[in-house]
Design an enzyme around this catalytic site. Structure first.
Site, PDB file in Angstrom:
ATOM      1  N   GLY A 166       0.800  -1.211   0.000  1.00  0.00           N
ATOM      2  CA  GLY A 166       0.000   0.000   0.000  1.00  0.00           C
ATOM      3  C   GLY A 166       0.838   1.269   0.000  1.00  0.00           C
ATOM      4  O   GLY A 166       0.309   2.368   0.172  1.00  0.00           O
ATOM      5  N   LYS A 167       2.145   1.139  -0.233  1.00  0.00           N
ATOM      6  CA  LYS A 167       3.027   2.310  -0.163  1.00  0.00           C
ATOM      7  C   LYS A 167       2.739   3.311  -1.278  1.00  0.00           C
ATOM      8  O   LYS A 167       2.790   4.528  -1.049  1.00  0.00           O
ATOM      9  CB  LYS A 167       4.498   1.886  -0.175  1.00  0.00           C
ATOM     10  CG  LYS A 167       4.940   1.060  -1.371  1.00  0.00           C
ATOM     11  CD  LYS A 167       6.358   0.543  -1.185  1.00  0.00           C
ATOM     12  CE  LYS A 167       6.852  -0.224  -2.409  1.00  0.00           C
ATOM     13  NZ  LYS A 167       6.033  -1.451  -2.657  1.00  0.00           N
ATOM     14  N   SER A 168       2.447   2.827  -2.479  1.00  0.00           N
ATOM     15  CA  SER A 168       2.139   3.753  -3.578  1.00  0.00           C
ATOM     16  C   SER A 168       0.820   4.472  -3.329  1.00  0.00           C
ATOM     17  O   SER A 168       0.702   5.685  -3.560  1.00  0.00           O
ATOM     18  CB  SER A 168       2.074   2.996  -4.909  1.00  0.00           C
ATOM     19  OG  SER A 168       3.344   2.491  -5.272  1.00  0.00           O
ATOM     20  N   ALA A 185       7.431   8.401 -13.017  1.00  0.00           N
ATOM     21  CA  ALA A 185       7.449   6.939 -13.110  1.00  0.00           C
ATOM     22  C   ALA A 185       8.830   6.506 -13.581  1.00  0.00           C
ATOM     23  O   ALA A 185       9.269   6.877 -14.671  1.00  0.00           O
ATOM     24  CB  ALA A 185       6.378   6.459 -14.086  1.00  0.00           C
ATOM     25  N   HIS A 202      -1.545   1.694 -11.875  1.00  0.00           N
ATOM     26  CA  HIS A 202      -1.022   2.924 -11.267  1.00  0.00           C
ATOM     27  C   HIS A 202      -1.483   4.139 -12.062  1.00  0.00           C
ATOM     28  O   HIS A 202      -1.880   5.161 -11.492  1.00  0.00           O
ATOM     29  CB  HIS A 202       0.507   2.883 -11.219  1.00  0.00           C
ATOM     30  CG  HIS A 202       1.058   2.089 -10.077  1.00  0.00           C
ATOM     31  ND1 HIS A 202       1.821   2.654  -9.092  1.00  0.00           N
ATOM     32  CD2 HIS A 202       0.945   0.775  -9.763  1.00  0.00           C
ATOM     33  CE1 HIS A 202       2.168   1.714  -8.214  1.00  0.00           C
ATOM     34  NE2 HIS A 202       1.643   0.572  -8.611  1.00  0.00           N
ATOM     35  N   GLU A 214       7.888  10.044 -17.407  1.00  0.00           N
ATOM     36  CA  GLU A 214       8.532   8.741 -17.312  1.00  0.00           C
ATOM     37  C   GLU A 214      10.022   8.942 -17.570  1.00  0.00           C
ATOM     38  O   GLU A 214      10.437   9.208 -18.699  1.00  0.00           O
ATOM     39  CB  GLU A 214       7.917   7.765 -18.312  1.00  0.00           C
ATOM     40  CG  GLU A 214       6.451   7.475 -18.030  1.00  0.00           C
ATOM     41  CD  GLU A 214       5.834   6.505 -19.017  1.00  0.00           C
ATOM     42  OE1 GLU A 214       6.529   6.145 -20.005  1.00  0.00           O
ATOM     43  OE2 GLU A 214       4.672   6.118 -18.820  1.00  0.00           O
TER      44      GLU A 214
END
Length: 323
Positions: A166-168, A185, A202, A214
């Site tokens: 659940g860190k993101s 990203a 995500h 990115e």
């Protein structure tokens, strides 16, 4: 204009059933009810319904937005008071700020409170990041009151956790109320179907008003940005550095890149949240490359945490601050 919140809870109030959050609630909340200047709920004024929600403007010019609509698109003048269900979609607050409808002086009050958050303490923790407050049932608010949401940087936070911890989601939640967020990203978009699916998940979580870049050039990002930045994540950045420098058999080659990142992290003027993997809690990897990567990432996590105002470990969706 005077606004009384005789109820601030969700449709069923809070507590409403036997879930864990409802068992821990100390302050009972009735279903949401809004009374303006002692009139019947939202009566006595010309109420304007918009895509953003119901708008009331008082004789004194005070303005209230009850953000119960799907969300608009254009800019507009800032409201004095905004009532919003942040447990439904906190990113809507960031979108309102991006359009100028909420500014530093707007008082943002969370309503519709219920068991969608696991505890009152967790609610307070999230609201602090979003620049919003909760008030008790029966609270009387004046649109003349002013707030001061100013999350000016720099502020560096590193969030560590294992796979699917659940860190993101925690990183995204922390920045949900910001009007302009650069999402960086670092992962390679090329890969198998499972990896592509993770990237897509995500991407789909991010709100439309966020920017995305990115790149693995984190030094450039940290030097150029002064607003809110989310970097996800350090593990994929480091793996890319190993590949780019052909360093799997000679890990000393990554030293310069790691030193450069730590220096850029120390010097940044951004409010940045960095997601990283905590890979040192399991068994020792069988392969040499796995051991090299584990050691290098563990050292880099520690160095960046030393240069951060905040560090936290996310386990099973629960956040533990690291002093």
């Amino acid at each position: 204009m005077k606004v009384e919140l005789s109820g601030t809870g969700g449709p069923g109030g809070w507590p409403s059933d036997g879930c864990a959050s409802c068992r821990s609630v100390r302050r009972e909340r009735r279903p949401l009810s809004v009374v303006v200047d002692d009139n019947a709920p939202l009566d006595g004024y010309e109420l304007t319904r918009t895509d953003d929600g119901d708008i009331v403007v008082g004789p004194d010019g005070g303005s209230l937005l009850f953000a119960n609509g799907p969300g608009g698109t254009g800019p507009g003048p800032a409201f004095d008071l905004v009532l919003i269900d942040l447990l439904d979609d906190p990113f809507r607050l960031g979108a309102l700020r991006a359009r100028g409808l909420v500014n530093r002086a707007t008082r943002v009050v969370a309503v519709g409170l219920d068991h969608r958050v696991r505890s009152e303490a967790e609610l307070d923790r999230r609201l602090a990041y979003w620049g919003a407050v909760q008030v008790p049932d029966g609270a009387v608010l004046e649109t003349a009151d002013r707030a001061a949401h100013d999350p000016a940087g720099p502020h560096r936070a590193i969030l560590l956790g294992g796979t699917r911890s659940g860190k993101s989601e925690e990183a995204e939640t922390r920045l949900a109320g910001e009007p302009d967020v650069l999402y960086v990203a670092t992962g390679d978009a090329h890969g198998d179907a499972a990896w592509a699916g993770r990237i897509a998940a995500h991407r789909d979580r991010r709100p439309a008003h966020w920017r995305t870049r990115e790149t693995r050039d984190l030094e450039d990002v940290l030097a150029a940005e002064t607003g809110a930045v989310l970097i996800d994540g350090l593990g994929t950045w480091l793996a890319g550095v190993f590949d780019d420098l052909a360093a799997w058999d000679d890990p000393g080659r990554i030293r310069g890149a790691c030193d450069g990142l730590v220096a850029a992290w120390r010097a940044t003027r951004a409010r940045v949240v960095l997601v990283s993997d905590e890979v040192g809690l399991g068994v020792i990897p069988e392969h040499a490359s796995g051991r090299v990567f584990r050691d290098a990432l563990g050292e880099l996590n520690r160095r960046l945490a030393d240069e951060s105002e905040e560090a936290a470990l996310v386990v099973a969706g629960r956040v533990t601050p690291l002093p």
